[in-house]
Write a protein that holds these residues in place. Structure first.
Motif, PDB file in Angstrom:
ATOM      1  N   LEU A   7       0.861  -1.175   0.000  1.00 29.97           N
ATOM      2  CA  LEU A   7       0.000   0.000   0.000  1.00 29.97           C
ATOM      3  C   LEU A   7       0.897   1.223   0.000  1.00 29.97           C
ATOM      4  O   LEU A   7       1.617   1.472   0.966  1.00 29.97           O
ATOM      5  N   ASP A   8       0.861   1.971  -1.089  1.00 25.59           N
ATOM      6  CA  ASP A   8       1.685   3.172  -1.210  1.00 25.59           C
ATOM      7  C   ASP A   8       0.795   4.407  -1.204  1.00 25.59           C
ATOM      8  O   ASP A   8       0.013   4.621  -2.132  1.00 25.59           O
ATOM      9  N   VAL A   9       0.895   5.194  -0.150  1.00 23.95           N
ATOM     10  CA  VAL A   9       0.203   6.480  -0.107  1.00 23.95           C
ATOM     11  C   VAL A   9       1.243   7.517  -0.522  1.00 23.95           C
ATOM     12  O   VAL A   9       1.998   8.029   0.301  1.00 23.95           O
ATOM     13  N   VAL A  10       1.300   7.800  -1.797  1.00 25.31           N
ATOM     14  CA  VAL A  10       2.375   8.630  -2.344  1.00 25.31           C
ATOM     15  C   VAL A  10       2.100  10.111  -2.120  1.00 25.31           C
ATOM     16  O   VAL A  10       2.877  10.814  -1.468  1.00 25.31           O
ATOM     17  N   VAL A  11       0.980  10.589  -2.662  1.00 26.00           N
ATOM     18  CA  VAL A  11       0.591  11.991  -2.494  1.00 26.00           C
ATOM     19  C   VAL A  11      -0.892  12.024  -2.140  1.00 26.00           C
ATOM     20  O   VAL A  11      -1.737  11.663  -2.953  1.00 26.00           O
ATOM     21  N   ALA A  12      -1.196  12.431  -0.915  1.00 28.42           N
ATOM     22  CA  ALA A  12      -2.586  12.508  -0.457  1.00 28.42           C
ATOM     23  C   ALA A  12      -2.720  13.715   0.471  1.00 28.42           C
ATOM     24  O   ALA A  12      -2.781  13.577   1.695  1.00 28.42           O
ATOM     25  N   PRO A  13      -2.769  14.917  -0.104  1.00 31.09           N
ATOM     26  CA  PRO A  13      -2.725  16.142   0.707  1.00 31.09           C
ATOM     27  C   PRO A  13      -3.928  16.350   1.615  1.00 31.09           C
ATOM     28  O   PRO A  13      -3.839  17.119   2.572  1.00 31.09           O
ATOM     29  N   ARG A  17      -7.435  10.141   7.605  1.00 30.88           N
ATOM     30  CA  ARG A  17      -7.503   8.848   8.280  1.00 30.88           C
ATOM     31  C   ARG A  17      -7.021   7.745   7.340  1.00 30.88           C
ATOM     32  O   ARG A  17      -7.429   7.697   6.186  1.00 30.88           O
ATOM     33  N   LEU A  18      -6.182   6.881   7.870  1.00 31.35           N
ATOM     34  CA  LEU A  18      -5.760   5.695   7.135  1.00 31.35           C
ATOM     35  C   LEU A  18      -6.029   4.495   8.035  1.00 31.35           C
ATOM     36  O   LEU A  18      -5.323   4.261   9.016  1.00 31.35           O
ATOM     37  N   VAL A  19      -7.106   3.766   7.713  1.00 28.77           N
ATOM     38  CA  VAL A  19      -7.544   2.634   8.528  1.00 28.77           C
ATOM     39  C   VAL A  19      -7.255   1.345   7.773  1.00 28.77           C
ATOM     40  O   VAL A  19      -7.723   1.157   6.646  1.00 28.77           O
ATOM     41  N   LEU A  20      -6.490   0.463   8.391  1.00 26.21           N
ATOM     42  CA  LEU A  20      -6.086  -0.794   7.773  1.00 26.21           C
ATOM     43  C   LEU A  20      -6.847  -1.945   8.418  1.00 26.21           C
ATOM     44  O   LEU A  20      -6.924  -2.040   9.645  1.00 26.21           O
ATOM     45  N   ILE A  40       4.129   5.577   3.606  1.00 31.44           N
ATOM     46  CA  ILE A  40       3.479   6.860   3.850  1.00 31.44           C
ATOM     47  C   ILE A  40       4.335   7.956   3.231  1.00 31.44           C
ATOM     48  O   ILE A  40       5.486   8.164   3.627  1.00 31.44           O
ATOM     49  N   GLY A  41       3.765   8.626   2.246  1.00 31.55           N
ATOM     50  CA  GLY A  41       4.485   9.683   1.554  1.00 31.55           C
ATOM     51  C   GLY A  41       4.028  11.060   1.997  1.00 31.55           C
ATOM     52  O   GLY A  41       4.046  11.381   3.184  1.00 31.55           O
ATOM     53  N   TYR A  42       3.569  11.860   1.039  1.00 31.34           N
ATOM     54  CA  TYR A  42       3.151  13.234   1.336  1.00 31.34           C
ATOM     55  C   TYR A  42       1.719  13.217   1.860  1.00 31.34           C
ATOM     56  O   TYR A  42       0.758  13.132   1.106  1.00 31.34           O
ATOM     57  N   THR A  43       1.578  13.285   3.177  1.00 29.16           N
ATOM     58  CA  THR A  43       0.261  13.246   3.828  1.00 29.16           C
ATOM     59  C   THR A  43       0.223  14.306   4.929  1.00 29.16           C
ATOM     60  O   THR A  43       0.213  13.980   6.122  1.00 29.16           O
ATOM     61  N   PRO A  44       0.189  15.582   4.574  1.00 33.70           N
ATOM     62  CA  PRO A  44       0.305  16.660   5.566  1.00 33.70           C
ATOM     63  C   PRO A  44      -0.876  16.776   6.521  1.00 33.70           C
ATOM     64  O   PRO A  44      -0.764  17.452   7.547  1.00 33.70           O
ATOM     65  N   GLU A  45      -2.011  16.106   6.211  1.00 36.75           N
ATOM     66  CA  GLU A  45      -3.187  16.194   7.076  1.00 36.75           C
ATOM     67  C   GLU A  45      -3.495  14.873   7.779  1.00 36.75           C
ATOM     68  O   GLU A  45      -4.525  14.755   8.449  1.00 36.75           O
ATOM     69  N   LEU A  46      -2.625  13.878   7.649  1.00 32.79           N
ATOM     70  CA  LEU A  46      -2.882  12.568   8.249  1.00 32.79           C
ATOM     71  C   LEU A  46      -2.848  12.660   9.772  1.00 32.79           C
ATOM     72  O   LEU A  46      -1.825  12.990  10.358  1.00 32.79           O
ATOM     73  N   LYS A  47      -3.983  12.347  10.403  1.00 30.47           N
ATOM     74  CA  LYS A  47      -4.096  12.475  11.856  1.00 30.47           C
ATOM     75  C   LYS A  47      -4.345  11.147  12.559  1.00 30.47           C
ATOM     76  O   LYS A  47      -4.068  11.017  13.753  1.00 30.47           O
ATOM     77  N   MET A  48      -4.894  10.158  11.836  1.00 25.52           N
ATOM     78  CA  MET A  48      -5.249   8.885  12.460  1.00 25.52           C
ATOM     79  C   MET A  48      -4.744   7.735  11.599  1.00 25.52           C
ATOM     80  O   MET A  48      -4.989   7.707  10.395  1.00 25.52           O
ATOM     81  N   VAL A  60       7.162   2.056   5.768  1.00 27.46           N
ATOM     82  CA  VAL A  60       8.092   2.858   4.971  1.00 27.46           C
ATOM     83  C   VAL A  60       7.626   4.306   5.038  1.00 27.46           C
ATOM     84  O   VAL A  60       6.479   4.612   4.711  1.00 27.46           O
ATOM     85  N   ILE A  61       8.485   5.191   5.492  1.00 25.56           N
ATOM     86  CA  ILE A  61       8.161   6.615   5.557  1.00 25.56           C
ATOM     87  C   ILE A  61       9.032   7.336   4.547  1.00 25.56           C
ATOM     88  O   ILE A  61      10.262   7.253   4.606  1.00 25.56           O
ATOM     89  N   ALA A  62       8.357   8.027   3.611  1.00 31.57           N
ATOM     90  CA  ALA A  62       9.044   8.593   2.448  1.00 31.57           C
ATOM     91  C   ALA A  62       9.705   7.428   1.708  1.00 31.57           C
ATOM     92  O   ALA A  62       9.015   6.560   1.213  1.00 31.57           O
ATOM     93  N   ASN A  63      11.020   7.363   1.685  1.00 34.13           N
ATOM     94  CA  ASN A  63      11.694   6.241   1.023  1.00 34.13           C
ATOM     95  C   ASN A  63      12.545   5.434   1.995  1.00 34.13           C
ATOM     96  O   ASN A  63      13.428   4.680   1.580  1.00 34.13           O
ATOM     97  N   THR A  64      12.259   5.576   3.284  1.00 31.85           N
ATOM     98  CA  THR A  64      13.056   4.901   4.304  1.00 31.85           C
ATOM     99  C   THR A  64      12.270   3.763   4.940  1.00 31.85           C
ATOM    100  O   THR A  64      11.178   3.980   5.479  1.00 31.85           O
ATOM    101  N   VAL A  65      12.819   2.562   4.877  1.00 35.97           N
ATOM    102  CA  VAL A  65      12.208   1.412   5.538  1.00 35.97           C
ATOM    103  C   VAL A  65      12.543   1.482   7.026  1.00 35.97           C
ATOM    104  O   VAL A  65      13.710   1.597   7.408  1.00 35.97           O
ATOM    105  N   ILE A  66      11.511   1.433   7.865  1.00 40.47           N
ATOM    106  CA  ILE A  66      11.715   1.525   9.307  1.00 40.47           C
ATOM    107  C   ILE A  66      12.105   0.153   9.843  1.00 40.47           C
ATOM    108  O   ILE A  66      11.328  -0.796   9.786  1.00 40.47           O
ATOM    109  N   GLU A  67      13.314   0.065  10.364  1.00 34.27           N
ATOM    110  CA  GLU A  67      13.833  -1.194  10.879  1.00 34.27           C
ATOM    111  C   GLU A  67      14.074  -1.086  12.376  1.00 34.27           C
ATOM    112  O   GLU A  67      14.174   0.013  12.933  1.00 34.27           O
ATOM    113  N   ASP A  68      14.181  -2.226  13.017  1.00 37.61           N
ATOM    114  CA  ASP A  68      14.386  -2.271  14.465  1.00 37.61           C
ATOM    115  C   ASP A  68      15.619  -1.463  14.861  1.00 37.61           C
ATOM    116  O   ASP A  68      16.694  -1.620  14.285  1.00 37.61           O
TER     117      ASP A  68
END
Length: 241
Positions: A7-13, A17-20, A40-48, A60-68
């Protein structure tokens, strides 16, 4: 029914809410090595955001995979999120450790929902006493923003208790802690026993919060959360059900 692999949220100004929703509870109906990438890409209003499942989702935030153990930076944070929901198998060491890494990615969370899931795979012996207290890097949302924590499907396991103690000792603005006991098939004696395991935590933990109206609610019933309820936009918190 198929399972999405990405699931790529590239640009969603305007996305707020993003509910999975996982139709097939992990790991019963999907392969043990299955992973779903959530970017999660450009989501300046993402609150939930939620439920992120630590056993399935690769964040993955922007192009960075979040690892331990990833160190927080402006490139690995989503500061707009105020309500965060995470599903964790506390019996799996890697997921319990990854939980703290995920929290660092959302520095301004005010309401945190944790859903504890059972594990059906061997993970080796867990040292629940030191699992969380060894982590010394501050978590911004715990230190300065979280006001409410909801812990669902509490079973009284050592790692669950260790996490709750970790939160109580660090959440300086915490006002409300809600613990929902796992549904044990109507076994009230079992639920009472699980509830009793919370008493030492409640009465002996040195809380960081000095909030004068701090409260702890403990009740039974498991989790009634479902996608239909969460999709109701009239609800201020889609995970508070």
């Amino acid at each position: 029914m198929s399972v999405a692999e990405e699931l790529d949220v590239v640009v969603a100004p305007r996305l707020e809410r993003l509910v999975l929703w996982n139709e097939f509870p992990y790991p019963r109906r999907v392969s043990h090595d299955f992973r779903m990438r959530v970017k999660i890409g450009y989501t300046p209003e993402l609150k939930m955001l939620g439920y992120l499942e630590l056993g399935i989702h690769v964040l993955v935030i922007a192009n960075t995979v979040i690892e331990d153990g990833a160190k927080p930076s402006h490139r690995t944070m989503v500061p707009t999120v105020k309500v965060l929901a995470l599903k964790v198998r506390f019996g799996v060491r890697q997921e319990a450790k990854m939980l703290l890494t995920f929290l660092r990615c959302f520095p301004r969370v005010e309401t945190l929902h944790i859903m504890s899931a059972e594990s059906d795979e061997p993970t080796g012996k867990l040292n629940s006493k030191f699992m969380f207290c060894q982590d010394v890097v501050p978590i911004e949302c715990l230190k300065s923003h979280i006001k409410k924590v909801v812990f669902k499907n509490f079973r009284g396991e050592g790692s669950e208790l260790a996490f709750l103690r970790f939160v109580l000792e660090r959440a300086q603005l915490l006002q409300t802690l809600v613990v929902v006991l796992a549904d044990e098939g109507g076994d009230h004696a079992s639920q009472e026993e699980v509830g009793n395991r919370l008493k030492p935590l409640i009465y002996s933990t040195r809380r960081a919060s000095r909030c004068t109206n701090f409260v702890i609610f403990v009740h039974s019933g498991g989790s009634a959360w479902n996608f239909r309820t969460a999709s109701d936009l009239s609800r201020s918190d889609p995970f508070d059900c």
